[in-house]
Write an enzyme that holds these catalytic residues in place. Structure first.
Site, PDB file in Angstrom:
ATOM      1  N   CYS A  46       0.800  -1.222   0.000  1.00 17.65           N
ATOM      2  CA  CYS A  46       0.000   0.000   0.000  1.00 17.65           C
ATOM      3  C   CYS A  46       0.839   1.282   0.000  1.00 17.65           C
ATOM      4  O   CYS A  46       1.400   1.609  -1.026  1.00 17.65           O
ATOM      5  CB  CYS A  46      -1.004  -0.048   1.143  1.00 17.65           C
ATOM      6  SG  CYS A  46      -2.395   1.041   0.834  1.00 17.65           S
ATOM      7  N   HIS A 106      -3.538  -5.448   2.189  1.00 11.93           N
ATOM      8  CA  HIS A 106      -3.216  -5.460   3.616  1.00 11.93           C
ATOM      9  C   HIS A 106      -3.790  -6.720   4.227  1.00 11.93           C
ATOM     10  O   HIS A 106      -4.384  -7.535   3.557  1.00 11.93           O
ATOM     11  CB  HIS A 106      -3.930  -4.314   4.328  1.00 11.93           C
ATOM     12  CG  HIS A 106      -3.362  -2.990   4.098  1.00 11.93           C
ATOM     13  ND1 HIS A 106      -2.177  -2.589   4.643  1.00 11.93           N
ATOM     14  CD2 HIS A 106      -3.834  -1.932   3.403  1.00 11.93           C
ATOM     15  CE1 HIS A 106      -1.955  -1.334   4.300  1.00 11.93           C
ATOM     16  NE2 HIS A 106      -2.934  -0.915   3.544  1.00 11.93           N
TER      17      HIS A 106
HETATM   18  N1  GLN Z   1      -2.035   6.888   1.954  1.00 13.65           N
HETATM   19  C1  GLN Z   1      -2.212   6.003   0.858  1.00 13.65           C
HETATM   20  C2  GLN Z   1      -3.564   6.105   0.181  1.00 13.65           C
HETATM   21  O1  GLN Z   1      -4.556   6.414   0.801  1.00 13.65           O
HETATM   22  C3  GLN Z   1      -1.933   4.581   1.305  1.00 13.65           C
HETATM   23  C4  GLN Z   1      -2.836   4.160   2.404  1.00 13.65           C
HETATM   24  C5  GLN Z   1      -2.487   2.822   2.962  1.00 13.65           C
HETATM   25  O2  GLN Z   1      -1.325   2.443   3.113  1.00 13.65           O
HETATM   26  N2  GLN Z   1      -3.547   2.113   3.331  1.00 13.65           N
HETATM   27  O3  GLN Z   1      -3.649   5.857  -1.003  1.00 13.65           O
END
Ligand code: GLN
Length: 244
Positions: free
Chosen positions: A98, A194
């Site tokens: 992510c 995740h």
């Molecule tokens: N901040 C990033 C987004 O919203 C990644 C978020 C995350 O790692 N869940 O795209």
């Protein structure tokens, strides 16, 4: 069977900032699956400010983070970009999840500004209207079983001519339109999944361990494990979201 002692060293980059949704569980999974096979496994955590010696690492994990945390981490990562790039080009194994996935690319453009990426893989990310949040199921060429996970991202990632990590069977993936999720470049996997990812997808965990062993010892030999329970958990999710 492999007789000599093998050892894998995992570098966990910036767990003080990139630590969403139990991404740390990926480390626990890799460690345990090595140990069950008599492969020694060690994890070194690098917090922001710590020196990183990539020559000592076999697997690097970059977890997810909020935009704010990513902006902080990015400044730190740019200081080690050259060494990180050499590691990747030398077939070093990386799992980037992510926020970490987004940082592999050229840039992540957000409403609050531009976050410069590591430029390790030719991809880029732009924040767009609405977040892509749901369970997700993929079919990946790296493993036989479907890959299951959870995604929550505002950024849309565009992977140019790179290979995707998987084809989306359920969920949104890289940008909600392409039908693909993640990226694979050499021994680097970038993904929005995740969950954590690896306990739910033991074959993927073994793919990662195997690539690290191959690079270090020239052989990816891995003893089979009894994955009955893990496979049942994976199949349950697949069945829940994929209607035959
Ligand atoms: N901040 C990033 C987004 O919203 C990644 C978020 C995350 O790692 N869940 O795209």
């Amino acid at each position: 069977m492999y007789s000599e002692k093998r050892k894998i060293t995992i570098g966990h980059l910036y767990p003080d900032l990139l630590n969403l949704y139990g991404d740390r569980g990926n480390i626990a999974c890799m460690m345990q699956r090595c140990k069950w096979r008599g492969i020694e496994a060690e994890t070194i955590e690098f917090n922001t400010g710590d020196e990183i010696d990539f020559s000592k690492l076999d697997i690097v994990l970059l977890g997810g983070g909020s935009d704010r945390e990513q902006a902080i981490v990015c400044r730190k990562l740019l200081e080690i970009q050259k060494q990180f790039k050499e590691y990747v080009e030398d077939n070093g194994v990386v799992l980037a999840v992510c926020g970490g996935y987004q940082l592999l690319g050229k840039y992540y453009k957000t409403d609050a500004g531009m976050i410069e990426g590591l430029n390790l893989v030719d991809i880029y990310t732009e924040q767009e209207e609405g977040r892509l949040i749901d369970n997700i199921v993929l079919q990946s060429e790296l493993v036989e079983m479907p890959v299951v996970g959870f995604e929550n991202h505002g950024g849309r990632t565009y992977i140019n001519d790179n290979k995707p990590f998987g084809k989306v069977l359920y969920g949104s993936g890289n940008d909600g339109n392409s039908g693909y999720e993640g990226v694979v470049y050499k021994n680097v996997i970038g993904t929005y999944l995740h969950g954590p990812l690896l306990p739910k997808n033991p074959q993927l965990c073994d793919w990662i361990i195997a690539r690290a062993l191959e690079r270090k010892y020239g052989s990816a030999e891995l003893a089979p494990l009894d994955d009955f329970k893990e496979n049942q958990a994976n199949a349950y999710i697949v069945k829940r979201f994929i209607k035959e």
